[in-house]
Design a protein around this motif. Structure first.
Motif, short mmCIF file in Angstrom:
data_model
loop_
_atom_site.label_atom_id
_atom_site.label_comp_id
_atom_site.label_asym_id
_atom_site.label_seq_id
_atom_site.Cartn_x
_atom_site.Cartn_y
_atom_site.Cartn_z
N GLN A 1 39.86 -34.35 4.78
CA GLN A 1 39.69 -35.78 4.58
C GLN A 1 38.23 -36.08 4.29
O GLN A 1 37.32 -35.56 4.97
N ASP A 2 37.97 -36.90 3.29
CA ASP A 2 36.58 -37.18 2.90
C ASP A 2 36.19 -38.65 3.03
O ASP A 2 35.01 -38.98 2.94
N MET A 3 37.15 -39.56 3.22
CA MET A 3 36.83 -40.97 3.38
C MET A 3 36.47 -41.24 4.84
O MET A 3 37.29 -41.07 5.74
N LEU A 4 35.23 -41.66 5.07
CA LEU A 4 34.74 -41.88 6.43
C LEU A 4 35.05 -43.32 6.83
O LEU A 4 34.26 -44.24 6.61
N SER A 5 36.21 -43.50 7.43
CA SER A 5 36.66 -44.83 7.84
C SER A 5 35.91 -45.27 9.10
O SER A 5 35.27 -44.48 9.79
N ARG A 6 36.02 -46.56 9.41
CA ARG A 6 35.37 -47.07 10.62
C ARG A 6 35.91 -46.40 11.88
O ARG A 6 35.16 -46.13 12.83
N GLN A 7 37.20 -46.11 11.89
CA GLN A 7 37.79 -45.45 13.05
C GLN A 7 37.15 -44.07 13.26
O GLN A 7 36.78 -43.71 14.38
N ARG A 8 37.02 -43.31 12.17
CA ARG A 8 36.41 -41.99 12.29
C ARG A 8 34.92 -42.08 12.61
O ARG A 8 34.37 -41.23 13.30
N GLN A 9 34.28 -43.11 12.11
CA GLN A 9 32.86 -43.31 12.41
C GLN A 9 32.66 -43.44 13.92
O GLN A 9 31.74 -42.86 14.50
N ALA A 10 33.55 -44.23 14.55
CA ALA A 10 33.44 -44.44 16.00
C ALA A 10 33.67 -43.13 16.76
O ALA A 10 32.95 -42.83 17.73
N GLN A 11 34.65 -42.33 16.32
CA GLN A 11 34.92 -41.05 16.98
C GLN A 11 33.71 -40.12 16.88
O GLN A 11 33.30 -39.48 17.87
N ILE A 12 33.16 -40.03 15.66
CA ILE A 12 32.03 -39.12 15.45
C ILE A 12 30.80 -39.60 16.21
O ILE A 12 30.05 -38.80 16.79
N ALA A 13 30.58 -40.90 16.27
CA ALA A 13 29.44 -41.44 17.01
C ALA A 13 29.56 -41.09 18.50
O ALA A 13 28.56 -40.76 19.16
N ASP A 14 30.79 -41.17 19.02
CA ASP A 14 31.00 -40.80 20.43
C ASP A 14 30.68 -39.32 20.65
O ASP A 14 30.06 -38.95 21.66
N GLN A 15 31.13 -38.46 19.70
CA GLN A 15 30.84 -37.03 19.83
C GLN A 15 29.35 -36.74 19.83
O GLN A 15 28.86 -35.87 20.56
N LEU A 16 28.64 -37.48 18.98
CA LEU A 16 27.20 -37.24 18.85
C LEU A 16 26.40 -38.05 19.86
O LEU A 16 25.17 -37.91 19.92
N ASP A 17 27.10 -38.92 20.61
CA ASP A 17 26.45 -39.76 21.62
C ASP A 17 25.36 -40.62 21.00
O ASP A 17 24.22 -40.66 21.50
N VAL A 18 25.72 -41.28 19.90
CA VAL A 18 24.78 -42.18 19.23
C VAL A 18 25.50 -43.49 18.93
O VAL A 18 26.74 -43.56 18.95
N ASP A 19 24.72 -44.52 18.65
CA ASP A 19 25.30 -45.79 18.25
C ASP A 19 25.94 -45.66 16.86
O ASP A 19 25.35 -45.06 15.95
#
Length: 794
Positions: A242-260
């Motif tokens: 998957q290559d489209m970075l949706s808002r839902q995935r953005q939130a998941q990845i931000a949590d993994q990286l512990d960033v806003d």
């Protein structure tokens, strides 16, 4: 596959799972992807070694990673692309070995590692014929297993057969298409991390362009590594490619990286902007570098220059590629070409108006198509044209070029497999005007034949180009002056066209040719009639709309449709039986139901005048229903003439009842627009006055400053026998022609059952559908004799 190889691959699969877990714990970009690619390499190497051990006399093979796998940047669920290169295609064991290898690759990657694999089988000799997409994958190739020598030979073959100009154009076009599909700026809140502007493909494409013009590829930057890191996590969280970075995935990845999340996306957008700038910089380099566009055409500092004495086709291709890349074309007279490679020229001319003007600027067009260039200052004798023949032709190409999907004509163009014959026909359609003594369509078709032979084009292409040039006015004539609702008209046109491809091509050429005559030459009415004629002819050619000459067929069909409305069955039957076949075959059932009411009132002594505005053709339809009487049609047409209404069409019908009722539908306009309300009221009152005997039409015409007794001049006529027969005439322009001609016909006791009136080549042109007294068929001799008498009397 041996048990040992299977166990080894299962071990690699376990290592991949551990590697993916490590990505979740410590997200990484290129370094993680390199290790991931190495695990895939181990799978390929194990299977190749196992294949060598099991297949005796196996000739050397090269197993090559291509695309992202070749660049060692596999994301979590990237596809594995492998190309197999054999050394000896004739080896008796090769076919079985390749089947085993592909089966083993499928099991290993799809079943054991849960990754998609794609494989290609290529010969080194295939290199010259590879398309840009296949060649691009091989530009990033990497030998994974097998013969180094085969890999080297493939690289050499790719370099030797590399067409720089074609490749660059393909890559730039591909990028523009992806920008249009996804997003054309990196400043978006849900980016596509691979194909959108600022995605990884911008970096890849920049490197491909740099390599194509002889520069070194750039090393991955920190911004590239950032985008790849986020893409790796996106795949991991999605559990798929998957290559489209949706808002839902953005939130998941931000949590993994512990960033806003917003800080994360700001950094992603910034990295994307840097990659997009990298691509744009490489794109600009094209206009600053020196490279071959084709044999005989060089790109030098943003200019396309013809050098030496190349083949005319190669020169045309080079100019086309340079034009499409936005390069200037030097205003330098081009030396004589050495022969012409016709298919190459056909490609060049189909790239559009700008290419053709650039070919003209450097003198190449004059060598390839001197017949067209000879028309540069040729003034058409037809006063409706705003441009010389050459300029008109360029604008025909422009109108073809500007058709895009999403409209009837745009979708029609998109359905054509090969537009090149149409573009050549467009360039040649009016060259016959250089010889005013000849019919320019016929003369032009002869010129087209000569050009096709000179360019050594295939017979099939020559035939379609000749036909299009010879018939380029035919469809325009039909939609202007023929009753396209009449099935006989459609059958006649279908016979002329012959097949669906020709129908599509002549439809497109007709639109472009008329549109290029002058601003506003293409009208809503023509657009409507063109589409209607296309649809009806398409149905006939497909066998879905064949005309039956038996009126009983239509009567039975209409009765079935009308009975569904619970009308008086006896009245319906009597009314349908009273209608002539030409009316039945071209009138909708709901309209017939309406007309049935009009006829009933007319028999009771109440005439009907009904008006309906048709915005689709910028005209007004006036339906008149009254008891029939001699000269009725010419009286009504006289009223229209008196009020300066232009008559575009007539559908006249007389019921076979006692008393007979005239049911006539007229298509009229005022200054190319629907009739104004105030004029409608006056015309309606005048029609009723004339029908009811309170006013003589001659007196009305005189009062309005018209001469009711003026003779009708006819320049030219043709007659096609039938029931009804079709009389086409060309006469001086003027609104009074339908009135005067209908009087002539009425004087013979003949009946006009339909007519179309229009302008053509500076004259008035009309088609009258005629029947003799009692509905009998008129012979050509009868009609010719009348027109001969008219001509002698003038």
């Amino acid at each position: 596959m041996t048990d040992e190889a299977r166990e080894r691959i299962l071990t690699i699969a376990e290592a991949r799972r551990a590697h993916m877990a490590a990505l979740a714990a410590k997200p990484s970009g290129l370094s993680w992807s390199i290790r991931h690619s190495e695990l895939a390499d181990e799978v390929v190497q194990v299977l190749y070694a196992d294949l060598q051990a099991s297949q005796q006399d196996l000739p050397p093979l090269a197993l090559i990673a291509t695309g992202g796998y070749g660049r060692s940047e596999l994301s979590t669920y990237s596809d594995i692309d492998i190309t197999v290169i054999p050394s000896d295609e004739a080896s008796p064991v090769l076919d079985r070995a390749i089947r085993i290898l592909f089966q083993d690759l499928h099991w290993a990657f799809c079943t054991a590692l849960h990754m998609d694999v794609g494989y290609a089988y290529r010969l080194i000799s295939d290199a010259p014929g590879l398309d840009a997409k296949s060649r691009t994958g091989l530009m990033d190739m990497r030998l994974v297993a097998g013969s180094h020598e085969l890999g080297r030979q493939l690289e050499e073959a790719l370099v030797e057969s590399f067409e720089v100009g074609e490749f660059i154009l393909a890559k730039v076009t591909e990028r523009e298409q992806m920008f249009h599909k996804y997003h054309d700026t990196p400043l978006v809140v849900e980016p596509n991390l691979k194909e959108g502007a600022g995605g990884m493909r911008c970096f890849h494409c920049a490197n491909w362009l740099r390599e194509a013009i002889g520069e070194r590829a750039s090393r991955p930057s920190k911004e590239y590594d950032q985008i790849l890191r986020i893409r790796n996590l996106l795949h991991l969280n999605a559990g798929k490619h998957q290559d489209m970075l949706s808002r839902q995935r953005q939130a998941q990845i931000a949590d993994q990286l512990d960033v806003d999340m917003y800080e994360l996306m700001a950094s992603v957008v910034a990295s994307g902007a840097a990659l997009h700038d990298h691509y744009r910089s490489a794109r600009e380099k094209i206009t600053q570098s020196r490279f071959a566009l084709s044999r005989g055409v060089l790109a030098i500092q943003g200019e396309a220059r013809l050098v030496g004495q190349p083949d005319g086709g190669e020169a045309a291709v080079g100019i086309a590629l340079g034009t499409l890349l936005g390069l200037r074309v030097a205003d330098i007279a081009f030396a004589q070409t050495q022969g012409v490679r016709g298919p190459a020229v056909m490609y060049a001319i189909s790239t559009g108006e700008t290419t053709l003007r650039n070919m003209d600027r450097c003198g190449l067009l004059g060598q390839l198509l001197p017949e067209l260039v000879a028309c540069k200052t040729l003034i058409p004798t037809d006063a409706v044209h705003d441009y010389t023949v050459f300029e008109h032709t360029m604008r025909v190409v422009r109108h073809l070029e500007n058709l895009t999907p999403g409209s009837f004509l745009g979708d029609l163009k998109d359905s054509v497999n090969d537009m090149e014959p149409l573009y050549l026909a467009a360039l040649l359609h009016d060259v016959g005007k250089i010889c005013p003594e000849e019919d320019h369509s016929v003369f032009g078709a002869g010129v087209a034949s000569v050009v096709c032979q000179r360019w050594r084009l295939a017979d099939g292409i020559r035939e379609i180009v000749e036909w299009l040039v010879a018939e380029h006015l035919t469809m325009a004539r039909f939609i202007r002056v023929r009753d396209i609702m009449n099935p006989q008209t459609v059958e006649e046109f279908a016979t002329i066209v012959g097949d669906l491809n020709r129908l599509t091509l002549i439809t497109l050429l007709t639109y472009a040719d008329v549109s290029a005559v002058a601003e506003g030459a293409w009208t809503p009415a023509q657009d409507t009639f063109l589409r209607e004629l296309f649809v009806r002819t398409d149905a006939v050619l497909r066998g879905d709309g064949h005309f039956s000459p038996d009126p009983a067929v239509y009567r039975q069909r209409l009765l079935r449709q009308l009975k569904s409305q619970k009308e008086d069955e006896g009245a319906l039957q009597a009314f349908v039986e009273s209608l002539p076949s030409y009316y039945l075959t071209s009138t909708h059932a709901e309209v017939i139901r309406l007309h049935m009411g009009f006829v009933k009132k007319a028999k009771e002594g109440e005439p009907t005048v009904e008006l309906f505005h048709r915005s689709d053709i910028s005209a007004t339809e006036i339906t008149i229903c009254t008891l029939d009487a001699p000269g009725l049609l010419s009286k009504v047409l006289g009223v229209f003439y008196a009020y300066d209404l232009s008559v575009g069409g007539i559908r006249a019908c007389t019921t076979m009842t006692n008393p007979a009722v005239a049911l006539d539908v007229f298509t009229v306009s005022f200054s190319a627009r629907p009739v104004p309300t105030a004029t409608i009221a006056q015309v309606t009152a005048a029609i009723l006055d004339v029908l009811e005997g309170r006013v003589e039409v001659e007196d009305l015409l005189i009062r309005k400053g018209k001469d009711p007794f003026r003779k009708q001049h006819v320049f030219k006529h043709t007659y096609i026998e039938g029931a009804p027969g079709i009389l086409e005439i060309r006469s001086p322009r003027g609104r009074g022609m339908p009135y005067r001609f209908s009087r002539l016909i009425a004087d013979q006791g003949w009946n006009v059952v339909a007519a179309r009136v229009g302008q053509w080549a500076g004259n008035a042109t009309a088609a009258f559908y005629l029947l003799g007294p009692g509905g009998r068929q008129l012979s050509k001799a009868e009609v010719d004799e009348l027109l001969h008498r008219i001509s002698k009397a003038q």
